[in-house]
Design an enzyme around this catalytic site. Structure first.
Site, mmCIF file in Angstrom:
data_model
loop_
_atom_site.group_PDB
_atom_site.id
_atom_site.type_symbol
_atom_site.label_atom_id
_atom_site.label_comp_id
_atom_site.label_asym_id
_atom_site.label_seq_id
_atom_site.Cartn_x
_atom_site.Cartn_y
_atom_site.Cartn_z
ATOM 1 N N SER A 1 -0.547 9.145 32.993
ATOM 2 C CA SER A 1 -1.888 9.681 32.769
ATOM 3 C C SER A 1 -2.140 10.951 33.569
ATOM 4 O O SER A 1 -3.247 11.489 33.537
ATOM 5 C CB SER A 1 -2.912 8.621 33.175
ATOM 6 O OG SER A 1 -2.560 8.091 34.450
ATOM 7 N N THR B 1 -7.028 8.791 35.895
ATOM 8 C CA THR B 1 -6.964 10.046 36.646
ATOM 9 C C THR B 1 -6.594 9.773 38.096
ATOM 10 O O THR B 1 -7.057 8.790 38.665
ATOM 11 C CB THR B 1 -8.367 10.700 36.617
ATOM 12 O OG1 THR B 1 -8.724 10.905 35.272
ATOM 13 C CG2 THR B 1 -8.405 11.999 37.377
ATOM 14 N N THR C 1 -5.406 15.116 35.814
ATOM 15 C CA THR C 1 -5.215 14.167 34.709
ATOM 16 C C THR C 1 -4.586 14.842 33.502
ATOM 17 O O THR C 1 -4.710 16.065 33.334
ATOM 18 C CB THR C 1 -6.579 13.560 34.296
ATOM 19 O OG1 THR C 1 -6.377 12.535 33.329
ATOM 20 C CG2 THR C 1 -7.504 14.608 33.703
ATOM 21 N N ARG D 1 -9.665 18.536 23.322
ATOM 22 C CA ARG D 1 -10.594 17.667 24.064
ATOM 23 C C ARG D 1 -10.405 17.841 25.576
ATOM 24 O O ARG D 1 -9.282 17.818 26.083
ATOM 25 C CB ARG D 1 -10.347 16.210 23.671
ATOM 26 C CG ARG D 1 -11.260 15.179 24.362
ATOM 27 C CD ARG D 1 -10.612 14.571 25.587
ATOM 28 N NE ARG D 1 -11.417 13.491 26.155
ATOM 29 C CZ ARG D 1 -11.199 12.940 27.347
ATOM 30 N NH1 ARG D 1 -10.200 13.377 28.092
ATOM 31 N NH2 ARG D 1 -11.948 11.979 27.799
ATOM 32 N N VAL D 2 -11.474 17.999 26.283
ATOM 33 C CA VAL D 2 -11.454 17.996 27.748
ATOM 34 C C VAL D 2 -12.438 16.929 28.204
ATOM 35 O O VAL D 2 -13.529 16.803 27.646
ATOM 36 C CB VAL D 2 -11.853 19.372 28.312
ATOM 37 C CG1 VAL D 2 -12.026 19.309 29.822
ATOM 38 C CG2 VAL D 2 -10.794 20.417 27.951
ATOM 39 N N GLY D 3 -12.043 16.161 29.190
ATOM 40 C CA GLY D 3 -12.912 15.098 29.686
ATOM 41 C C GLY D 3 -13.695 15.528 30.915
ATOM 42 O O GLY D 3 -13.946 16.712 31.150
ATOM 43 N N ASP D 4 -14.038 14.546 31.707
ATOM 44 C CA ASP D 4 -14.888 14.777 32.877
ATOM 45 C C ASP D 4 -14.162 15.414 34.060
ATOM 46 O O ASP D 4 -14.770 16.105 34.891
ATOM 47 C CB ASP D 4 -15.461 13.439 33.355
ATOM 48 C CG ASP D 4 -14.343 12.462 33.719
ATOM 49 O OD1 ASP D 4 -13.431 12.267 32.885
ATOM 50 O OD2 ASP D 4 -14.367 11.911 34.838
ATOM 51 N N THR E 1 -12.838 7.954 37.365
ATOM 52 C CA THR E 1 -11.685 7.783 36.473
ATOM 53 C C THR E 1 -12.135 6.902 35.325
ATOM 54 O O THR E 1 -13.101 6.163 35.447
ATOM 55 C CB THR E 1 -10.490 7.166 37.231
ATOM 56 O OG1 THR E 1 -9.411 6.926 36.302
ATOM 57 C CG2 THR E 1 -10.841 5.848 37.881
ATOM 58 N N GLY E 2 -11.434 6.994 34.224
ATOM 59 C CA GLY E 2 -11.802 6.188 33.069
ATOM 60 C C GLY E 2 -12.279 7.072 31.935
ATOM 61 O O GLY E 2 -11.931 8.251 31.869
ATOM 62 N N GLY F 1 -13.864 9.575 30.093
ATOM 63 C CA GLY F 1 -14.592 10.756 30.531
ATOM 64 C C GLY F 1 -15.890 10.969 29.779
ATOM 65 O O GLY F 1 -16.856 11.494 30.337
HETATM 66 C C1 SD4 Z 1 -10.690 11.924 31.085
HETATM 67 N N1 SD4 Z 1 -11.367 10.628 33.006
HETATM 68 O O1 SD4 Z 1 -10.082 12.898 30.667
HETATM 69 C C2 SD4 Z 1 -10.310 11.416 32.443
HETATM 70 C C3 SD4 Z 1 -9.032 10.697 32.355
HETATM 71 C C4 SD4 Z 1 -9.039 9.849 31.263
HETATM 72 O O2 SD4 Z 1 -9.878 7.922 30.475
HETATM 73 O O3 SD4 Z 1 -8.589 10.165 30.208
HETATM 74 N N2 SD4 Z 1 -9.618 8.732 31.483
HETATM 75 O O4 SD4 Z 1 -11.543 11.319 30.461
#
Ligand code: SD4
Length: 318
Positions: A44, A176, A194, A204-207, A227-228, A230
């Site tokens: 990850s 992450t 991450t 796609r970009v997360g948090d 983490t988790g 996003g």
């Molecule tokens: C995100 N929090 O990109 C990060 C890592 C991830 O599920 O994928 N977590 O969302």
């Protein structure tokens, strides 16, 4: 030093001796991130991470010392050590965030080595996932990879969460590396890195790389890293919320509880959908929490380095 997940223990072991004897917090958190990025067994983060829906790796990272000192990169496709790259954005530019080709070009200009980020194992996992997705008539366009992954593990048998470890950690392949440290000079730093959600839509970009969402550090309030999923964390500005709670007098435990309860109330996550968060107050008190069982943290302190379950879990197993 406090970090997400047990895989951070290797990095904490590397960084701790230096931090303990006067090394900088920013160096320490970057060491932990670098170790996870280079570890091909962490699926990850960095090399070994799972790619997006079209089989392409893209990495996100952020480092933060304060609201005024922060750097971030998103969707990096040719360079491994993205937390270091985020640090260079902070240290060498007047910007906060560089994205995509611009971030890779910046790394090239600074002489950072390029490399293929997709490991053979990750490619195989993607091929298996794609075969499953295709057989259910999903296409590469418009697939909601998060929903596919989370709603039907039969699409990717090898990606099913592993059984819990002795400390209760249950590995779900979108974790992450997030780390917070306070050094002997009293400086707090945070970093996260991450490869994002596995098989995410391209772009796609997360948090994680976004200050206030996946990470936030303010010497006046403390630090937090999430983490988790996003999308849930971004919806409540999770890390900023945790630090803001601490700034207003909450303990770290109350701060992580507030974030998780807000996610629960607003996003209504499914039973297995996970968010974990770590929080450290300016005085070094800390806590960690998660939506559901399976999260773990690594703590490095005077008494040693250990991996433990979080103090707070919103939904205990029935
Ligand atoms: C995100 N929090 O990109 C990060 C890592 C991830 O599920 O994928 N977590 O969302």
């Amino acid at each position: 030093m406090l970090a997400t997940w047990s895989f951070s223990a290797r990095g904490c072991n590397l960084a701790w001796p230096n931090l303990k004897f006067g090394g900088g917090a920013l160096d320490a958190v970057c060491t932990v991130a670098r170790e996870a990025e280079a570890n091909s067994e962490v699926d990850s983060v960095g090399f070994g991470g799972f790619p997006d829906v079209i089989g392409r790796m893209s990495l996100d990272a952020c480092v933060m010392l304060s609201p005024e000192r922060c750097g971030s990169v998103c969707a990096v496709t040719r360079h491994l050590h993205v937390a270091d790259l985020a640090r260079l954005v902070m240290e060498r530019t007047s910007h906060v965030m560089l994205v995509g080709e611009g971030a890779d070009s910046f790394a090239d200009a600074l002489g950072m080595p390029q490399m293929e980020l997709l490991s053979a194992d990750a490619r195989q996992a993607w091929e298996r996932w794609r075969a499953g997705a295709t057989s259910t008539r999903q296409t590469d366009q418009g697939v909601d990879s998060g929903k596919i992954f989370s709603q039907s593990s039969s699409l990717a048998p090898s990606l099913a969460p592993s059984p819990p470890s002795p400390i209760g950690e249950k590995h779900i392949p979108h974790d992450t590396v997030g780390v917070l440290a306070i050094d002997t000079h009293g400086v707090m730093a945070g970093a996260c890195s991450t490869s994002g959600m596995p098989f995410k839509l391209a772009g796609r970009v997360g948090d994680s790389p976004i200050p206030g969402h996946g990470i936030y550090v303010d010497p006046e309030g403390g630090g937090a890293v999430a983490t988790g999923i996003g999308e849930f964390i971004m919806g409540v500005s999770g890390s900023f919320l945790a630090v803001e709670c601490m700034r207003r007098g909450s303990t770290p435990l109350d701060a992580v509880r507030e974030v998780l309860q807000r996610i629960e109330r607003r996003h209504k996550p499914l039973a297995h959908q996970q968010v974990g968060i770590i929080a450290v107050a300016p005085d070094g008190k800390w806590s960690a929490g998660a939506l559901c069982p399976g999260f773990a943290v690594t703590i490095a302190e005077e008494s040693g380095i250990r991996c433990i379950a979080p103090e707070f879990v919103l939904r205990q197993e029935s």
